[in-house]
Design an enzyme around this catalytic site. Structure first.
Site, PDB file in Angstrom:
ATOM      1  N   ARG A  42     103.255 122.354 -18.885  1.00  0.00           N
ATOM      2  CA  ARG A  42     101.662 122.640 -18.935  1.00  0.00           C
ATOM      3  C   ARG A  42     101.130 122.470 -17.617  1.00  0.00           C
ATOM      4  O   ARG A  42     101.778 121.808 -16.910  1.00  0.00           O
ATOM      5  CB  ARG A  42     101.144 121.425 -20.128  1.00  0.00           C
ATOM      6  N   LYS A  70     100.197 116.108 -22.206  1.00  0.00           N
ATOM      7  CA  LYS A  70      99.117 116.107 -23.567  1.00  0.00           C
ATOM      8  C   LYS A  70      99.569 115.236 -24.546  1.00  0.00           C
ATOM      9  O   LYS A  70      98.785 114.530 -25.389  1.00  0.00           O
ATOM     10  CB  LYS A  70      99.336 117.392 -24.014  1.00  0.00           C
ATOM     11  N   HIS A 118      99.995 129.365 -19.914  1.00  0.00           N
ATOM     12  CA  HIS A 118     100.169 129.103 -21.494  1.00  0.00           C
ATOM     13  C   HIS A 118     100.911 130.249 -21.963  1.00  0.00           C
ATOM     14  O   HIS A 118     101.737 130.309 -22.869  1.00  0.00           O
ATOM     15  CB  HIS A 118      98.652 128.927 -22.151  1.00  0.00           C
ATOM     16  N   ARG A 143     104.448 129.795 -21.257  1.00  0.00           N
ATOM     17  CA  ARG A 143     105.082 128.682 -22.079  1.00  0.00           C
ATOM     18  C   ARG A 143     105.183 129.371 -23.468  1.00  0.00           C
ATOM     19  O   ARG A 143     106.291 128.867 -24.088  1.00  0.00           O
ATOM     20  CB  ARG A 143     103.849 127.547 -22.411  1.00  0.00           C
ATOM     21  N   HIS A 189     107.157 118.756 -27.684  1.00  0.00           N
ATOM     22  CA  HIS A 189     106.266 118.987 -28.583  1.00  0.00           C
ATOM     23  C   HIS A 189     106.489 117.568 -29.412  1.00  0.00           C
ATOM     24  O   HIS A 189     107.566 117.250 -29.579  1.00  0.00           O
ATOM     25  CB  HIS A 189     106.709 119.968 -29.630  1.00  0.00           C
TER      26      HIS A 189
END
Length: 317
Positions: free
Chosen positions: A163, A190, A263, A266, A290
């Protein structure tokens, strides 16, 4: 019971949850939009569910109002404001008993994630290589400067899917070329989690170039590694920020004629890993950092040709 203002509510919520500055800015921006609709004299306790529904009707995209916000944006507003009201009601900061943002989200279309095509990536690499050669041959700034630095940055997104905010938090001491690993700190994550990631063979020479340049420029271990300002004749900021990276991708997108962004790289990585015959969903989850495996599962797309073969294989009637 108190009756605080919107800004006071954000301030107290941010202090209680120990939010990062970027998160505080996001909450503040959402509140600012809502106050603009209500009137700046309005207090949280004055808001009712019908008022929220009216705001939704006024700003959300419809066939008659194609320039309105998307369903995803609305649901994002709701998540932030609902959290603020839950906090305010729980701690008796708002003179109301019910959260007006409960059950006002809308269903949003499940569109495929915006990714990239291999040809677009190859073209972007060619454009950057032309810029690099121009700067080397003529000792002048190209439209993308310094091209070698932006090559390293783009390849880092391509090979790691990291990210943007987490990349900006990588320090010079986080990269270990000998062990071929680097540390992605929790500071920019994140998910608030630190991870150790491998340096793939294709990325190694690019990071080696960056580390050597950083060493020659006198970087300390705690210095921001991806900092174009330390290598550029054109940039004058102290630290590299989100805007500088987004501006680079905007210029590169204009030069290539296709939309490029961190992104999208990604999503390209996630899709590539999950389309591989040797795919391992848990490894992909760790690489993309994640917390919920369901997020990783979103990169599993149906194989149209496999569906066609299954339909063609049905026995005739």
């Amino acid at each position: 019971m108190y009756d605080v203002s919107f800004l006071e509510l954000v301030s107290r919520y941010a202090a209680d949850k120990h939010l990062r500055p970027k998160s505080v800015s996001t909450y503040t921006a959402v509140v600012r939009l809502f106050r603009r609709y209500l009137g700046h004299e309005a207090y949280p306790s004055m808001v009712t569910r019908p008022m929220v529904i009216e705001w939704r009707t006024a700003i959300i995209r419809t066939p008659a109002r194609p320039d309105g916000i998307t369903e995803a944006s609305w649901n994002n507003y709701v998540r932030h404001l609902k959290a603020l009201y839950n906090f305010g009601i729980k701690h008796q900061l708002i003179a109301c008993a019910h959260n007006p943002f409960l059950e006002v989200s809308v269903k949003q279309p499940k569109a495929p994630k915006k990714s990239l095509q291999p040809l677009q990536i190859r073209y972007a690499r060619e454009v950057l290589e032309v810029c690099r050669r121009f700067e080397t041959a003529y000792d002048e700034c190209s439209k993308i400067h310094p091209a070698w630095f932006w090559q390293v940055l783009m390849e880092t997104f391509f090979y790691t899917g990291i990210r943007l905010n987490q990349l900006l938090h990588i320090q010079a001491g986080d990269v270990n070329l000998k062990k071929r690993i680097f540390r992605a700190s929790a500071a920019g994550s994140k998910t608030h989690s630190e991870s150790i990631l491998p340096i793939p063979d294709g990325l190694y020479p690019h990071l080696y170039t960056l580390i050597v340049a950083a060493h020659n420029s006198g970087f300390k271990r705690q210095d921001q590694l991806f900092n174009v300002n330390r290598f550029s004749h054109r940039h004058r900021r102290t630290d590299m920020d989100t805007w500088q990276v987004e501006h680079f991708f905007q210029v590169l997108s204009e030069m290539t004629g296709c939309k490029l962004s961190p992104h999208r790289f990604r999503h390209f990585l996630g899709t590539s890993l999950m389309e591989s015959p040797e795919r391992n969903i848990h490894l992909t989850q760790n690489i993309l950092n994640h917390t919920d495996i369901r997020t990783t599962m979103e990169y599993v797309h149906p194989d149209v040709e496999a569906m066609r073969r299954a339909l063609n294989a049905r026995p005739p009637v």
